[in-house]
Scaffold this active site. Structure first.
Site, PDB file in Angstrom:
ATOM      1  CD  GLU A   1      51.268  30.133  35.780  1.00  0.00           C
ATOM      2  OE1 GLU A   1      52.234  29.377  35.681  1.00  0.00           O
ATOM      3  OE2 GLU A   1      51.228  31.264  35.278  1.00  0.00           O
TER       4      GLU A   1
ATOM      5  NE  ARG B   1      44.388  46.165  38.627  1.00  0.00           N
ATOM      6  CZ  ARG B   1      43.355  46.465  37.895  1.00  0.00           C
ATOM      7  NH1 ARG B   1      42.350  47.142  38.400  1.00  0.00           N
ATOM      8  NH2 ARG B   1      43.298  46.092  36.632  1.00  0.00           N
TER       9      ARG B   1
ATOM     10  N   GLY C   1      45.380  35.252  33.817  1.00  0.00           N
ATOM     11  CA  GLY C   1      44.795  36.210  32.889  1.00  0.00           C
ATOM     12  C   GLY C   1      43.288  36.206  32.791  1.00  0.00           C
TER      13      GLY C   1
ATOM     14  CB  CYS D   1      53.108  65.376  46.186  1.00  0.00           C
ATOM     15  SG  CYS D   1      52.920  65.911  47.879  1.00  0.00           S
ATOM     16  CD  GLU D   2      53.605  61.754  41.097  1.00  0.00           C
ATOM     17  OE1 GLU D   2      53.026  61.937  40.004  1.00  0.00           O
ATOM     18  OE2 GLU D   2      54.818  61.902  41.279  1.00  0.00           O
TER      19      GLU D   2
ATOM     20  N   GLY E   1      45.432  34.523  39.252  1.00  0.00           N
ATOM     21  CA  GLY E   1      45.613  35.364  40.420  1.00  0.00           C
ATOM     22  C   GLY E   1      44.344  36.168  40.631  1.00  0.00           C
ATOM     23  NE  ARG E   2      43.211  40.759  36.474  1.00  0.00           N
ATOM     24  CZ  ARG E   2      44.053  41.782  36.600  1.00  0.00           C
ATOM     25  NH1 ARG E   2      43.706  42.811  37.341  1.00  0.00           N
ATOM     26  NH2 ARG E   2      45.217  41.788  35.971  1.00  0.00           N
TER      27      ARG E   2
HETATM   28  C1  LIG Z   1      50.831  37.711  36.909  1.00  0.00           C
HETATM   29  C2  LIG Z   1      50.921  36.303  36.462  1.00  0.00           C
HETATM   30  C3  LIG Z   1      49.843  35.436  36.631  1.00  0.00           C
HETATM   31  C4  LIG Z   1      48.517  35.859  37.201  1.00  0.00           C
HETATM   32  O1  LIG Z   1      47.857  36.749  36.401  1.00  0.00           O
HETATM   33  P1  LIG Z   1      46.324  37.149  36.707  1.00  0.00           P
HETATM   34  O2  LIG Z   1      46.040  38.176  35.666  1.00  0.00           O
HETATM   35  O3  LIG Z   1      46.315  37.698  38.088  1.00  0.00           O
HETATM   36  O4  LIG Z   1      45.521  35.916  36.571  1.00  0.00           O
HETATM   37  C5  LIG Z   1      50.010  34.116  36.247  1.00  0.00           C
HETATM   38  N1  LIG Z   1      51.168  33.681  35.708  1.00  0.00           N
HETATM   39  C6  LIG Z   1      52.223  34.489  35.531  1.00  0.00           C
HETATM   40  C7  LIG Z   1      53.464  33.945  34.926  1.00  0.00           C
HETATM   41  C8  LIG Z   1      52.142  35.832  35.893  1.00  0.00           C
HETATM   42  O5  LIG Z   1      53.189  36.645  35.700  1.00  0.00           O
END
Ligand SMILES: *Cc1c(COP(=O)(O)O)cnc(C)c1O
Length: 424
Positions: free
Chosen positions: A271, A309, A230, A340-341, A273-274
């Protein structure tokens, strides 16, 4: 830090050659930037004992990217069988993997337990009796409900389908103990694309508080707490990045205070990701059409199958035109794909330099939840992925989809069934 100047400086001069060699469109990722972000994260959190990042595989599920993560000592957060299999294919084993599924089915439990297992992160109290062979190490996902107000993408915890309610926490760990669990973790994920670092500090405080509560009731000393993902990135040039230095410093203080009080402290997991890959990827696409009706449109050769997104979240992705970085942005365009959106637009009423046919557009910050969210609606297929290496070479790390891929699921053996009418 949205797309860095360093990535631009290395990509833009070769963009035309890449388009010539590989064809457009493609996503391209930056090994240097990903490694820098990862090493910086480790350095910043080195004062928090046992800190570990579990890269959220769903953000960019490409084996060559996952190998970079493993190389930095990171684990993986998975939430599907496909992500588990992928993580194991690149060499992750056992406690390198957190399995954070929700609405979990028996088949997922089965695969989770294979090949040395993984850390099971259970989403609900009702799942405890459904785990076939209950593991010694177990984690639960906690949903604070009304105790936290949510952020924009993930919404209010009260409305979120994930995790245990506050009232269930003690019972869940007690039941897990009864099923033989001896080692424990605690997980939460309450934010997405959050740019206010204090929200993440509050999340760390919250999981430590809950671990304290569970210890006082059940005597459990947690091995780890996981604050989830997050951490946001500034997609818009006017946004300031999350203050990760302050976040790390304040979280370190919380963990030190916990240790002083309890004479032990759980390890901290995260965790992202982004944050790890988002700014270190971009979508490169060519302008193929220009039409002027009520608005002026630039048609490009990528569409929302490559990047959902903007359509899905109304998200802003900054756009540069290669070779026109210094040209004044005195045109107003909608930059559109061919689906086509009408929401298949990478930019709406955007100020851009005048664009000519064949110009190469770089759509920023597609390194997380970009290609991975692609889909095949309207038979629009997904793009290839490239990796810009530290030595300046470029690797194809996923080919584009072909019509054969699209038709692959129509290749099956006939299966006609005649239901027994009398059974009604
Ligand atoms: C999607 C997700 C993440 C990663 O979220 P980011 O916004 O990309 O950091 C981490 N943990 C869980 C359980 C997720 O579903």
């Amino acid at each position: 830090m949205p797309m860095s100047q360093s990535f631009k400086d290395r990509l833009f001069p070769i963009a035309e050659q890449l388009v010539e060699h590989y064809g457009s469109p493609f996503h391209i990722y930056d090994e240097v930037g990903i490694r820098e972000t990862g090493e910086n994260l480790k350095k910043l959190f080195s004062g928090v004992e046992g800190f570990r990042e579990y890269y959220a595989v769903k953000a960019l599920p490409n084996p060559d990217i996952l190998k970079l993560m493993l190389d930095m000592g990171f684990g993986f957060d998975c939430s599907s069988i496909g992500e588990l299999v992928l993580s194991r294919q690149v060499g992750a084993r056992g406690e390198d993997i957190m399995f954070t599924s929700n609405n979990t089915d028996q088949n997922e439990f089965k695969v989770a337990a294979e090949e040395g297992g993984c850390v099971l992160n259970l989403d609900d109290i009702s799942l405890i009796e459904k785990v076939p062979d209950f593991p010694e190490l177990i984690c639960f996902r906690y949903n604070p409900g009304p105790r936290r107000t949510g952020n924009v993408i993930i919404g209010n915890p009260v409305e979120a389908k994930y995790g245990l309610s506050h009232e269930q926490v003690i019972d869940a760990y007690r039941l897990a103990q009864q099923r033989g669990a001896k080692r424990f973790g605690l997980h939460t994920m309450v934010a997405s694309n959050e740019l206010d670092y204090t929200y993440m500090v509050e999340t760390a405080r919250m999981v430590l508080d809950i671990s304290e509560l569970v210890e006082s009731e059940l005597g459990i000393k947690f091995e780890f707490v996981n604050i989830g993902g997050g951490i946001g990135i500034p997609y818009h040039p006017d946004q300031a990045p999350l203050d990760i230095d302050s976040m790390a410093a304040e979280i370190e203080e919380l963990f030190n205070a916990f240790r002083d009080k309890h004479a032990y402290v759980p390890r901290m997991y995260m965790e992202s990701g982004r944050f790890m890959t988002g700014p270190h990827g971009c979508l490169v696409t060519s302008a193929i059409n220009h039409k002027d009706i009520y608005r002026n449109y630039i048609g490009v050769d990528a569409c929302m199958s490559a990047l959902m997104r903007p359509a899905m979240y109304d998200a802003y992705h900054h756009i540069d035109v290669v070779g026109k970085e210094d040209v004044v942005r005195d045109q107003i365009y909608d930059v559109a794909g061919s689906l086509c959106e009408n929401n298949d637009k990478f930019a709406v009423q955007r100020e851009l330099p005048e664009i000519d046919g064949g110009d190469i557009l770089v759509i920023h910050d597609t390194g997380a939840h970009g290609h991975a969210m692609g889909f095949q609606y309207n038979a629009k297929l997904r793009t290839k992925e490239l990796l810009l290496r530290a030595d300046g070479s470029v690797d194809l790390i996923r080919r584009e989809e072909t019509l054969d891929d699209y038709f692959a699921t129509l290749n099956f053996s006939e299966d006609q069934f005649h239901p027994n009418q009398s059974k009604g």
